[in-house]
Design an enzyme around this catalytic site. Structure first.
Site, mmCIF file in Angstrom:
data_model
loop_
_atom_site.group_PDB
_atom_site.id
_atom_site.type_symbol
_atom_site.label_atom_id
_atom_site.label_comp_id
_atom_site.label_asym_id
_atom_site.label_seq_id
_atom_site.Cartn_x
_atom_site.Cartn_y
_atom_site.Cartn_z
ATOM 1 N N ASP A 91 28.973 47.771 44.666
ATOM 2 C CA ASP A 91 28.425 46.437 44.444
ATOM 3 C C ASP A 91 28.730 45.609 45.692
ATOM 4 O O ASP A 91 29.431 46.062 46.590
ATOM 5 C CB ASP A 91 29.007 45.805 43.176
ATOM 6 C CG ASP A 91 30.494 45.535 43.295
ATOM 7 O OD1 ASP A 91 31.081 45.851 44.349
ATOM 8 O OD2 ASP A 91 31.071 45.010 42.348
ATOM 9 N N ASP A 244 25.852 51.062 34.551
ATOM 10 C CA ASP A 244 27.263 51.311 34.810
ATOM 11 C C ASP A 244 28.056 50.385 33.916
ATOM 12 O O ASP A 244 27.544 49.355 33.465
ATOM 13 C CB ASP A 244 27.625 50.986 36.268
ATOM 14 C CG ASP A 244 27.811 49.490 36.465
ATOM 15 O OD1 ASP A 244 26.801 48.805 36.679
ATOM 16 O OD2 ASP A 244 28.951 48.999 36.385
ATOM 17 N N CYS A 282 32.132 67.515 19.263
ATOM 18 C CA CYS A 282 32.174 67.212 20.697
ATOM 19 C C CYS A 282 32.770 68.413 21.439
ATOM 20 O O CYS A 282 33.743 69.017 20.993
ATOM 21 C CB CYS A 282 33.024 65.969 20.961
ATOM 22 S SG CYS A 282 33.189 65.605 22.727
ATOM 23 N N CYS A 284 33.998 68.360 24.592
ATOM 24 C CA CYS A 284 34.851 68.000 25.739
ATOM 25 C C CYS A 284 36.219 68.677 25.631
ATOM 26 O O CYS A 284 36.600 69.172 24.568
ATOM 27 C CB CYS A 284 35.008 66.477 25.843
ATOM 28 S SG CYS A 284 36.298 65.780 24.811
ATOM 29 N N CYS A 287 38.449 67.247 22.787
ATOM 30 C CA CYS A 287 38.075 67.595 21.413
ATOM 31 C C CYS A 287 38.195 69.096 21.121
ATOM 32 O O CYS A 287 38.422 69.492 19.983
ATOM 33 C CB CYS A 287 36.661 67.104 21.124
ATOM 34 S SG CYS A 287 36.569 65.305 21.103
ATOM 35 N N HIS A 313 37.326 62.196 27.002
ATOM 36 C CA HIS A 313 36.359 62.188 25.903
ATOM 37 C C HIS A 313 35.306 61.090 26.095
ATOM 38 O O HIS A 313 34.106 61.342 25.933
ATOM 39 C CB HIS A 313 37.038 62.012 24.542
ATOM 40 C CG HIS A 313 36.046 61.734 23.467
ATOM 41 N ND1 HIS A 313 35.276 62.728 22.894
ATOM 42 C CD2 HIS A 313 35.589 60.554 22.968
ATOM 43 C CE1 HIS A 313 34.410 62.173 22.058
ATOM 44 N NE2 HIS A 313 34.577 60.857 22.070
HETATM 45 ZN ZN LIG Z 1 35.310 64.829 22.971
#
Ligand SMILES: [Zn+2]
Length: 349
Positions: A91, A244, A282, A284, A287, A313
């Site tokens: 920015d 963002d 999930c 990830c 998880c 996560h």
């Molecule tokens: Zn997750």
């Protein structure tokens, strides 16, 4: 070529695209992770790569104060300094000058202000902002406030794209005028500014609707500071490609998980014995390997790992969401998908 529209949705203005930068191609719509001081808090660049983060944001104001232009120049730019070889967007610093710094004086050349850290005096104008973004070596630089033409005329880092920012609040005619003036100057992309600063949701969509028709189709459009699932889906339906927000990392620090079915306070006592993952289904790292009970325990004890796992996560949750969105645009189911998102993510509110 800067931006390629691969597919346009028939029922909405959503589009599937590709943004070409000096450090790689970005699949859009995209959510970008904020790394204010040259780090996405608690994550390593290899985590970001594994989480399929496409673009990292740096803040010109913060990096100018710490570590400063000299240190970044010695490192050969922010990519090398932070060990991230993917695209970086910066920015202009204008927003932080007004929100954080102690202002001294605004002139035609820029703003004189005191650092919010140690009171040291700085000057930031379009020339200084573009010079700093050149030292940072970002792939995408944003222009400084209303000084669009001066910003555009400054020398840029090699391959650096420069985005203009459409201002104008909730006034349709001001938005149109600003958009047309910026397009006349000619930028590589266009942000829609002053959105997601606490105004009602409808005003945000109105600002987008008032700007998009005047922006070229072959350039990306970016809404700054937005990271709420159903709101991003609504903006994409109105022709926006990039977002963002500090949300995924910030709320992780407060013990909150972003899920496809709304936010969940993992810190809450009710999860103390829960053997399920932070989010069912999930995939990830957090998880797949840990329970709510364990993550809650880490958070309750102030352990660094708790914050790290929840950040992993949350970053994945938004990257996965954008991937889902791109698939929906590709297979023509975006409208239905968007409705489902609204139902899923707002029912806990
Ligand atoms: Zn997750």
């Amino acid at each position: 070529m800067i931006f390629e529209v691969k597919k346009e949705d028939t029922a909405t203005k959503a589009r599937l695209g590709r943004l070409f930068t000096a450090h790689g191609t970005v699949e859009t719509p995209v959510f970008m992770d904020v790394g204010t001081l040259g780090t996405v808090k608690a994550l390593e660049p290899r985590d970001l790569a594994a989480l399929e983060t496409q673009v990292v944001l740096g803040n010109t104001y913060h990096l100018m104060l710490r570590p400063g232009a000299d240190v970044l120049a010695a490192a050969g730019g922010l990519h090398r300094f932070m060990g991230w070889d993917g695209p970086i967007l910066t920015d202009s610093g204008g927003f932080q000058v007004f929100s954080l710094a102690k202002m001294r004086k605004i002139t035609e050349e820029g703003c004189r202000f005191n650092s919010h850290i140690d009171g040291h005096e700085f000057f930031l104008g379009p020339k200084e902002s573009m010079a700093m973004q050149r030292v940072i070596g970002s792939d995408i630089a944003m222009v400084f406030l209303r000084w669009a033409q001066v910003s555009k005329d400054q020398p840029h880092a090699e391959g650096q794209l420069v985005f203009g920012i459409v201002q104008g609040g909730v006034y349709d005619d001001l938005r149109r005028h600003c958009a047309e003036e910026l397009v006349r100057i000619g930028f590589d992309g266009y942000a829609i500014g002053g959105v997601s600063v606490g105004e009602p949701e409808e005003c945000m969509y109105q600002a987008v609707d008032a700007s998009v028709p005047y922006l070229p189709k072959d350039r990306p459009r970016y809404v700054m500071g937005l990271g709420v699932m159903h709101q991003m889906a609504e903006c994409v339906a109105r022709g926006v490609d990039m977002f963002d927000c500090v949300i995924p990392t910030r709320i992780a620090r407060h013990g909150t998980a972003i899920t496809r079915h709304g936010n969940v306070a993992i810190k809450a006592a009710k999860w103390a014995f829960d053997q399920g993952p932070v989010e069912e289904g999930c995939e990830c790292y957090c998880c797949r390997n840990f329970t709510r009970s364990y993550v809650r325990h880490l958070l309750a004890c102030g352990e660094i790992l708790g914050l790290r796992l929840l950040t992993i996560h949350n970053v994945w949750a938004l990257n996965r969401f954008m991937k889902e969105m791109r698939t929906a645009i590709a297979d023509g189911s975006f409208s239905d998908w968007k409705e489902q998102v609204r139902k899923d993510t707002t029912k806990n509110e």
